[in-house]
Write an enzyme that holds these catalytic residues in place. Structure first.
Site, PDB file in Angstrom:
ATOM      1  N   GLN A   1      -5.824  -1.097  -4.942  1.00 58.11           N
ATOM      2  CA  GLN A   1      -7.016  -1.483  -4.178  1.00 58.11           C
ATOM      3  C   GLN A   1      -7.841  -2.507  -4.983  1.00 58.11           C
ATOM      4  OE1 GLN A   1      -6.464   2.313  -4.219  1.00 58.11           O
ATOM      5  NE2 GLN A   1      -5.048   1.629  -2.652  1.00 58.11           N
TER       6      GLN A   1
ATOM      7  N   ASP B   1      -5.531  -6.435  -2.269  1.00 58.81           N
ATOM      8  CA  ASP B   1      -4.560  -7.470  -1.925  1.00 58.81           C
ATOM      9  C   ASP B   1      -4.829  -8.787  -2.644  1.00 58.81           C
ATOM     10  OD1 ASP B   1      -3.388  -5.618  -0.168  1.00 58.81           O
ATOM     11  OD2 ASP B   1      -4.760  -6.201   1.437  1.00 58.81           O
TER      12      ASP B   1
END
Ligand code: GDP
Ligand code: IMO
Ligand code: MG
Length: 437
Positions: free
Chosen positions: A235, A13
């Site tokens: 990821q 993120d």
């Protein structure tokens, strides 16, 4: 510069989606090469927010070819849902999307296994996204119970499903029968109906057929032709199965190490590795997080950064920037330049802390511990920098940033060991500062 890879350097993120969307303007092809629908990448364009899980963030630029390569684990239902949503939003998805026939397929049993084994492990749960990612990779490496996208179009597909469903049913019945584990699967039907699964996946195969191709051959031709390819990591490197905070990781190589294996391109083709970092740190799910702030300051970061999971909506754990961890992953990935994201979130903090070393067993260390138990023990040692009060979301040049913000970025660059090329001050495409080399 034919090949560029975008790699998250923290626990995911980091705003990779925004950077991929920006860099796509200078590339012909964008490739997702690992992970699956556990990823949630956000692109904000003309005030509209788009969320992507499997489809590369290059899909918004016409004339760009998007490729989901063989290293990805693909849930056909999630993929079709994403395609339908994009089309409804007015985004063209057709020949501009290719999916590898080598990609492994996620089935209902993988989601059951995700629920079962995340809880059975004992101790702190991994806190997976429950998308069946780990179990699907497990079957890929185990081989016997694996199904690749190309298998959906072969005559023995039905037999394969019946055999695998039989094996999975025996596994679930054994697990539930041998101990009282049924409470671990509240509301989950563990009885797999092979015929129903076959019919469901046959339907997916019909709809997906036009996208499925040998993307390895396609990419190798593109490499020979010198086409510019952008590789979109999912990821973050600290979630890498081999190099991350095992076992609190995902099941693929999410560091730079995974690009060539997942995409099927030669290593020397990639000439530039762009490392993506948030100006602070977040993590979703279990596992150690040395700079975590389980207090009002952490909540302020969560509120200002809207730190809630794109996929699972879980609140993200928030903390100060960890330069020990980022330096480790930048070195691991051979990162050439950094993109520092969400800098605007740090406005209004009186002071900011950066973790520059860890104290472990009374000793200062600057290396990242390989064992999760050691990482749990470390005490982060901080350097404190002055913050800034100004709203920076309209700033477009580095020199127009408050001096404290410039110093903060420069300090991160020095500690991590790579120059900063992009600073992001908001989710929009235009809220971007390109730094001079
Ligand atoms: P990814 O998984 O690495 O692509 O990142 P996510 O999309 O899951 O999370 C990043 C979030 O931050 C998204 O909601 C983005 O729209 C948002 N975002 C990206 N860059 C910025 C920025 O510079 N400032 C702020 N405030 N939000 C940003
Ligand atoms: P993007 O691409 C943040 C985390 C999960 C869990 C662990 C294992 O948006 O950065 P999994 O379902 O993969 O087996 O879960 O990894 N995780 C992510 N965290 N961003 C992601 O993707 C993630 N994908 C998986 O929360 O801790
Ligand atoms: Mg995300």
């Amino acid at each position: 510069m034919p090949g560029t890879a975008v790699i998250g350097l923290q626990w995911g993120d980091e705003a990779k989606g925004k950077v991929v969307d920006l860099l796509t303007a200078q590339h012909d092809i964008v490739v997702r090469y690992q992970g699956g629908a556990n990823a949630g990448h956000t692109v904000v364009m003309n005030g509209q927010k788009y969320k992507l899980s499997l489809i590369p963030s290059g899909i918004f630029r016409p004339n760009v070819q998007c490729v989901i390569a063989g290293g990805v684990v693909c849930s056909p239902a999630a993929l079709l849902n994403e395609i339908d949503t994009l089309i409804k939003q007015g985004i063209a998805v057709g020949q501009n999307l290719l999916i590898s026939d080598r990609a492994h397929v996620i089935f209902p049993w993988h989601k059951i296994e995700d629920a079962l084994f995340d809880n059975l492990a004992g101790g702190e749960a991994i806190g997976t996204t429950m998308r069946g990612i780990g179990p699907c990779y497990q079957d890929k490496y185990g081989r016997s119970l694996a199904v690749r996208l190309g298998d959906l179009f072969k005559p023995d597909f039905k037999n394969k499903i019946q055999t695998i469903a039989g094996a999975k049913n025996r596994l679930f019945n054994g697990l539930i029968g041998e101990a009282d584990n049924s409470h671990m699967l509240p509301g989950i039907d563990t009885d797999i109906d092979a015929e129903a699964v076959y019919r469901e996946y046959q339907g997916y195969a019909e709809r997906l057929e036009k996208y499925v191709a040998d993307t390895s051959a396609y990419l190798l031709d593109a490499v020979d032709a010198g086409r510019r390819i952008l590789f979109e990591g999912a990821q973050g490197s600290l979630l890498d199965i081999d190099h991350g905070t095992f076992p609190y990781v995902t099941s693929s190589n999410s560091s730079a190490a995974g690009v060539c294996a997942g995409a099927g391109v030669p290593p020397h083709f990639i000439k530039k590795y762009v490392g993506i970092i948030k100006a602070y740190t977040t993590r979703v799910g279990g596992g150690p997080f040395p700079t975590e702030l389980a207090n009002d300051t952490g909540q302020k970061l969560r509120d200002r950064g809207n730190e809630y999971g794109t996929v699972t909506k879980r609140p993200r754990r928030c903390g100060w920037f960890d330069a020990v961890a980022a330096r480790y992953t930048a070195r691991l990935g051979g990162i050439d330049v950094l993109s520092v994201m969400l800098l605007d979130v740090l406005s209004t903090f009186d002071e900011l802390k950066i973790c520059t070393s860890y104290k472990l067993d009374g000793r200062l260390i600057t290396s990242f511990p390989s064992h999760v138990d050691d990482l749990r023990q470390v005490e982060p040692i901080y350097e404190t920098l002055p913050g800034w009060q100004e709203d920076i979301t309209e700033v477009r040049t580095f020199s127009n940033l408050p001096v404290s913000a410039q110093n903060y970025i420069q300090r991160i660059s020095t500690l991590v060991g790579s120059p900063v090329e992009i600073v992001s001050v908001g989710p929009g495409r235009e809220q971007t500062i390109l730094c001079q080399p």
